[in-house]
Scaffold this active site. Sequence first.
Site, PDB file in Angstrom:
ATOM      1  N   ASP A   1      39.143  38.492 110.797  1.00 19.06           N
ATOM      2  CA  ASP A   1      38.709  39.674 111.547  1.00 19.06           C
ATOM      3  C   ASP A   1      37.308  39.505 112.126  1.00 19.06           C
ATOM      4  O   ASP A   1      36.556  38.599 111.732  1.00 19.06           O
ATOM      5  CB  ASP A   1      38.723  40.904 110.639  1.00 19.06           C
ATOM      6  CG  ASP A   1      40.111  41.496 110.487  1.00 19.06           C
ATOM      7  OD1 ASP A   1      41.011  41.096 111.243  1.00 19.06           O
ATOM      8  OD2 ASP A   1      40.296  42.358 109.609  1.00 19.06           O
TER       9      ASP A   1
ATOM     10  N   LYS B   1      39.367  43.115 115.927  1.00 17.48           N
ATOM     11  CA  LYS B   1      39.502  44.315 116.758  1.00 17.48           C
ATOM     12  C   LYS B   1      38.138  44.969 116.855  1.00 17.48           C
ATOM     13  O   LYS B   1      37.516  45.270 115.845  1.00 17.48           O
ATOM     14  CB  LYS B   1      40.500  45.295 116.132  1.00 17.48           C
ATOM     15  CG  LYS B   1      41.937  44.795 116.066  1.00 17.48           C
ATOM     16  CD  LYS B   1      42.792  45.775 115.302  1.00 17.48           C
ATOM     17  CE  LYS B   1      44.236  45.349 115.256  1.00 17.48           C
ATOM     18  NZ  LYS B   1      44.887  45.419 116.566  1.00 17.48           N
TER      19      LYS B   1
ATOM     20  N   MET C   1      33.384  53.648 110.510  1.00 15.61           N
ATOM     21  CA  MET C   1      33.589  53.573 111.962  1.00 15.61           C
ATOM     22  C   MET C   1      33.383  54.933 112.641  1.00 15.61           C
ATOM     23  O   MET C   1      34.189  55.362 113.462  1.00 15.61           O
ATOM     24  CB  MET C   1      35.004  53.043 112.261  1.00 15.61           C
ATOM     25  CG  MET C   1      35.303  51.704 111.612  1.00 15.61           C
ATOM     26  SD  MET C   1      37.057  51.259 111.611  1.00 15.61           S
ATOM     27  CE  MET C   1      37.730  52.404 110.375  1.00 15.61           C
TER      28      MET C   1
END
Length: 281
Positions: free
Chosen positions: A46, A68, A183
């Site tokens: 990741d 991502k 996030m």
Amino acid sequence: MDDHGLEMPVFEPGSVWLVGAGPGDPGLLSLYGLHALRHADCVVYDALVDARILKLARTGASLWFAGKRGGKPSPKQRDITLRLIDLARNGKRVLRLKGGDPFVFGRGGEEALGLAGAGIPFRIVPGITSGIGGLAYAGIPVTHRDTNHAVTFITGHGVTGDVPDGLDWQALANGAPTLVFYMALKHLGRIAELLMAAGRASDTPAALVVRASTKDQQVVETTLARAAADAEASGIEPPALFVVGEVVRLRAGLDWQGQALGRILDPDPLGLGNRQTAETA
């Protein structure tokens, strides 16, 4: 048996290990994670996996980026899962390396279900999630007996990238005293508005922890009402954790990284007087 003297499970060809790499600092990688890196044929990693961790992969291993990042072109989740299946079916020992913990906002469950459906053997190796490890590096405990006996972890955006649908903001505001949002930077102002509208006090201590546990870590101490403005003024960028609750006050006494740089710590950040000293004597 590896060189550390511990018996390790065999990383079989044709299998996938989903491993949590921790919040950033390579020293927080587990021994199982290191074992997997030393034996994997392919590492699918990741965006938030520290480059120093990737350097621990065995010589000759293939590295596949599957990160991502919000607002940027990113691999589709289905394509990532299909790649894991394809590599395993070709007899590879596949390491799916994810930031934090695979099962804490890491979509590891989705990938594991895909592997299960394809008949691919897999192992889950937990990692230290940033909501615990990252805050510890900032000197903010997620629980403390003088502030809270419960904590809630919440994603700051849903599948569409917007504020998550279906959250009971009334329950969040009046439930666990400590809230940790992952996030959340993009929607920080809206999240704060929803919490305050649901009853959480505007002067509740809050903090933003950016790039937790890395050399680039930043911490912005603020309040619920000022969080969005202070975040903008500081110029911080994702990835960031947003923690809300009285535990943030403890940073004045627990900022161990700041102490190493000369910060004088407050032994009584909650203003409890001599009670703690007397009870622990």
